[in-house]
Structure formats: structure tokens, C-alpha cells
Design an enzyme around this catalytic site. Structure first.
Site, PDB file in Angstrom:
ATOM      1  N   GLY A  41     -73.886  69.216 -47.549  1.00 43.98           N
ATOM      2  CA  GLY A  41     -72.671  68.645 -48.156  1.00 43.98           C
ATOM      3  C   GLY A  41     -71.556  68.309 -47.180  1.00 43.98           C
ATOM      4  N   GLU A  96     -66.932  73.335 -44.115  1.00 39.88           N
ATOM      5  CA  GLU A  96     -67.541  73.442 -45.444  1.00 39.88           C
ATOM      6  C   GLU A  96     -67.076  72.264 -46.293  1.00 39.88           C
ATOM      7  OE1 GLU A  96     -69.712  74.185 -47.361  1.00 39.88           O
ATOM      8  OE2 GLU A  96     -69.455  76.134 -48.321  1.00 39.88           O
ATOM      9  N   ASP A  97     -67.892  71.856 -47.232  1.00 39.82           N
ATOM     10  CA  ASP A  97     -67.504  70.743 -48.098  1.00 39.82           C
ATOM     11  C   ASP A  97     -66.538  71.191 -49.200  1.00 39.82           C
ATOM     12  OD1 ASP A  97     -69.515  72.181 -49.340  1.00 39.82           O
ATOM     13  OD2 ASP A  97     -70.755  70.457 -49.844  1.00 39.82           O
ATOM     14  N   ASP A 100     -66.028  76.707 -54.154  1.00 32.79           N
ATOM     15  CA  ASP A 100     -66.061  76.778 -55.615  1.00 32.79           C
ATOM     16  C   ASP A 100     -65.924  78.256 -56.001  1.00 32.79           C
ATOM     17  OD1 ASP A 100     -66.695  75.379 -58.172  1.00 32.79           O
ATOM     18  OD2 ASP A 100     -68.561  76.499 -58.082  1.00 32.79           O
ATOM     19  N   LYS A 128     -61.507  74.449 -54.968  1.00 37.78           N
ATOM     20  CA  LYS A 128     -61.309  74.561 -56.424  1.00 37.78           C
ATOM     21  C   LYS A 128     -60.872  75.991 -56.721  1.00 37.78           C
ATOM     22  CE  LYS A 128     -65.339  71.674 -57.573  1.00 37.78           C
ATOM     23  NZ  LYS A 128     -66.578  71.681 -58.397  1.00 37.78           N
ATOM     24  N   PHE A 149     -66.409  68.326 -61.260  1.00 33.96           N
ATOM     25  CA  PHE A 149     -67.545  68.219 -60.343  1.00 33.96           C
ATOM     26  C   PHE A 149     -67.456  66.886 -59.619  1.00 33.96           C
ATOM     27  CE2 PHE A 149     -71.825  68.024 -58.725  1.00 33.96           C
ATOM     28  CZ  PHE A 149     -72.048  69.346 -58.361  1.00 33.96           C
ATOM     29  N   ASP A 156     -73.244  66.116 -53.416  1.00 29.47           N
ATOM     30  CA  ASP A 156     -74.337  65.622 -54.255  1.00 29.47           C
ATOM     31  C   ASP A 156     -74.342  66.267 -55.631  1.00 29.47           C
ATOM     32  OD1 ASP A 156     -75.173  68.259 -53.343  1.00 29.47           O
ATOM     33  OD2 ASP A 156     -77.119  67.747 -54.206  1.00 29.47           O
ATOM     34  N   ARG A 162     -74.878  61.384 -52.421  1.00 27.73           N
ATOM     35  CA  ARG A 162     -74.279  61.843 -51.168  1.00 27.73           C
ATOM     36  C   ARG A 162     -73.718  60.715 -50.324  1.00 27.73           C
ATOM     37  NH1 ARG A 162     -75.376  67.240 -50.205  1.00 27.73           N
ATOM     38  NH2 ARG A 162     -77.473  67.926 -50.745  1.00 27.73           N
TER      39      ARG A 162
HETATM   40  P1  IMP Z   1     -69.687  78.349 -54.002  1.00 26.27           P
HETATM   41  O1  IMP Z   1     -70.658  79.236 -53.311  1.00 26.27           O
HETATM   42  O2  IMP Z   1     -69.692  78.559 -55.491  1.00 26.27           O
HETATM   43  O3  IMP Z   1     -68.288  78.394 -53.441  1.00 26.27           O
HETATM   44  O4  IMP Z   1     -70.238  76.909 -53.882  1.00 26.27           O
HETATM   45  C1  IMP Z   1     -70.030  76.172 -52.811  1.00 26.27           C
HETATM   46  C2  IMP Z   1     -71.060  75.082 -52.694  1.00 26.27           C
HETATM   47  O5  IMP Z   1     -71.430  74.524 -53.952  1.00 26.27           O
HETATM   48  C3  IMP Z   1     -70.450  73.960 -51.920  1.00 26.27           C
HETATM   49  O6  IMP Z   1     -70.666  74.127 -50.551  1.00 26.27           O
HETATM   50  C4  IMP Z   1     -71.160  72.754 -52.486  1.00 26.27           C
HETATM   51  O7  IMP Z   1     -72.339  72.531 -51.759  1.00 26.27           O
HETATM   52  C5  IMP Z   1     -71.489  73.123 -53.892  1.00 26.27           C
HETATM   53  N1  IMP Z   1     -70.482  72.545 -54.817  1.00 26.27           N
HETATM   54  C6  IMP Z   1     -69.474  73.176 -55.440  1.00 26.27           C
HETATM   55  N2  IMP Z   1     -68.749  72.334 -56.185  1.00 26.27           N
HETATM   56  C7  IMP Z   1     -69.300  71.112 -56.015  1.00 26.27           C
HETATM   57  C8  IMP Z   1     -68.964  69.792 -56.486  1.00 26.27           C
HETATM   58  O8  IMP Z   1     -68.007  69.558 -57.242  1.00 26.27           O
HETATM   59  N3  IMP Z   1     -69.777  68.803 -56.074  1.00 26.27           N
HETATM   60  C9  IMP Z   1     -70.849  68.990 -55.245  1.00 26.27           C
HETATM   61  N4  IMP Z   1     -71.173  70.183 -54.753  1.00 26.27           N
HETATM   62  C10 IMP Z   1     -70.408  71.247 -55.137  1.00 26.27           C
HETATM   63 MG    MG Z   2     -72.066  73.261 -49.421  1.00 25.24          MG
END
Ligand code: IMP
Ligand code: MG
Length: 172
Positions: A41, A96-97, A100, A128, A149, A156, A162
Site C-alpha cells: 500500500g 505506512e499508507d 486504521d 483514521k 475506505f 487497494d 492501486r
Molecule cells: P491496521 O492494522 O488496522 O491499522 O490496518 C492498516 C492497514 O490496513 C493499512 O496499512 C492498509 O494496508 C489497510 N487499510 C486500512 N484502511 C484502508 C483503506 O481505507 N483503504 C485501503 N487499505 C486500508
Molecule cells: Mg498497509
């Protein structure tokens, strides 16, 4: 579902990335810089950020997957670190992208800390905060959004979208 409305245009992403690069340049001390990109990402953001930084750095990669195909995290993060590179004694910047729930970043930081870096900082293009389930934040953040999202510019949904140049919401 398909890619919906543009949330961040290419131009806005570029301008914000240049600002973050300036913040990072002022905050990370001189010396060995090792940039770790979280695949897939963060790929687009990382390339643009590294170029904007204009500073010599070595590169490493980690692959994190938690999304079993949908838009909700499975809660379990699978982290692959074969290509993490040389971390010991170096200043590490994780790119990091999106943050969440925070689980991916938390696990990635712990894995890197265990390798004895001089320092660890994180740049995330998007945050977020309302979705957070574990306590973690990035030192450098591009944009904060609510619980939507997003796809495009590396992000993606089930490996699709992507390569879109802008960041869009996922919609009908
Ligand atoms: P976390 O572990 O819940 O913080 O998730 C982080 C990962 O989930 C990110 O690095 C993304 O790859 C993916 N992710 C979270 N939200 C989104 C979104 O809105 N679009 C696409 N990928 C997301
Ligand atoms: Mg990611």
C-alpha cells in the site's frame, strides 16, 4: 463496488508529501537513515516521499497483511520481514499508507525495535483516528479522515484500484 469520488487529488497529495518531507528532514538527525516501506500500500507514497526528502538512505521492505479481501481488518496481522534490511544502529523511518486499527504499525514497530535501531519514526499518508483499537500514532501524518475506505495511489480493495493516480472513496 467501484472507485467513487476523489478525496485527495494527485496535486494535493504531492504538495502534502513535500511538506512532510520538510518536517522529516528537520526532525531526523544526520547519520545513517534506513527507510522501511510497508508493502504494498505505501509504495507510491514512499517513492514520492523519498524523492522529496532528497537525502541518501538505504531501503528495506516489510509486507503486512491483515485484510482477508474485504474492507474490514481480520484483526490478525501477518508480517514478513525477509527484506527489512540493516536496522541495527540506524535511524529508521517506517513509511505506512494508512493507520486504521493501528495493529499493523504496532507490530511493525515492535519488530523493528527488536533489531536495535538508533531511532524509529513513522510517516503515514493517512490516519483514521476514530478507528484506532491499539495505542499508536505516527510522528508524521499526511491527512486525517473519518471512517471511510479509500483506494488509489497504492491503496487497494482486494488488490484492485492501486494504480489510480488520485485517492478515492470506495462507492457504488
Ligand atoms: P491496521 O492494522 O488496522 O491499522 O490496518 C492498516 C492497514 O490496513 C493499512 O496499512 C492498509 O494496508 C489497510 N487499510 C486500512 N484502511 C484502508 C483503506 O481505507 N483503504 C485501503 N487499505 C486500508
Ligand atoms: Mg498497509
Amino acid at each position: 463496488m467501484s472507485a467513487g469520488k476523489i478525496v485527495f487529488t494527485q496535486d494535493r497529495i504531492r504538495r502534502r508529501t513535500e511538506e512532510i518531507a520538510r518536517e522529516i528532514a528537520g526532525a531526523i538527525p544526520g547519520g545513517d537513515l534506513h527507510v522501511i516501506v510497508t508493502l504494498k500500500g505505501a509504495l507510491f507514497f514512499a517513492v514520492d516521499l523519498i524523492r522529496a526528502l532528497g537525502r541518501e538512505a538505504t531501503l528495506g521492505f516489510i509486507t503486512a497483511s491483515s485484510y482477508g479481501g474485504g474492507t474490514e481488518s481480520s484483526g490478525e496481522v501477518d508480517l514478513r520481514t525477509e527484506d527489512i534490511g540493516e536496522v541495527a544502529g540506524r535511524h529508521v523511518l517506517i513509511v505506512e499508507d494508512i493507520i486504521d486499527t493501528g495493529r499493523t504499525l504496532k507490530i511493525a514497530v515492535a519488530a523493528i525495535q527488536s533489531l536495535g535501531p538508533a531511532s524509529v519514526r513513522t510517516a503515514a499518508l493517512i490516519d483514521k483516528p476514530s478507528r484506532r483499537e491499539v495505542e499508536i500514532d505516527a510522528e508524521f501524518t499526511g491527512f486525517r479522515v473519518d471512517d471511510i475506505f479509500l483506494v488509489g495511489y497504492g491503496l487497494d480493495c482486494d488488490q484492485e484500484y492501486r494504480t489510480l493516480p488520485d485517492i478515492r472513496s470506495l462507492g457504488p
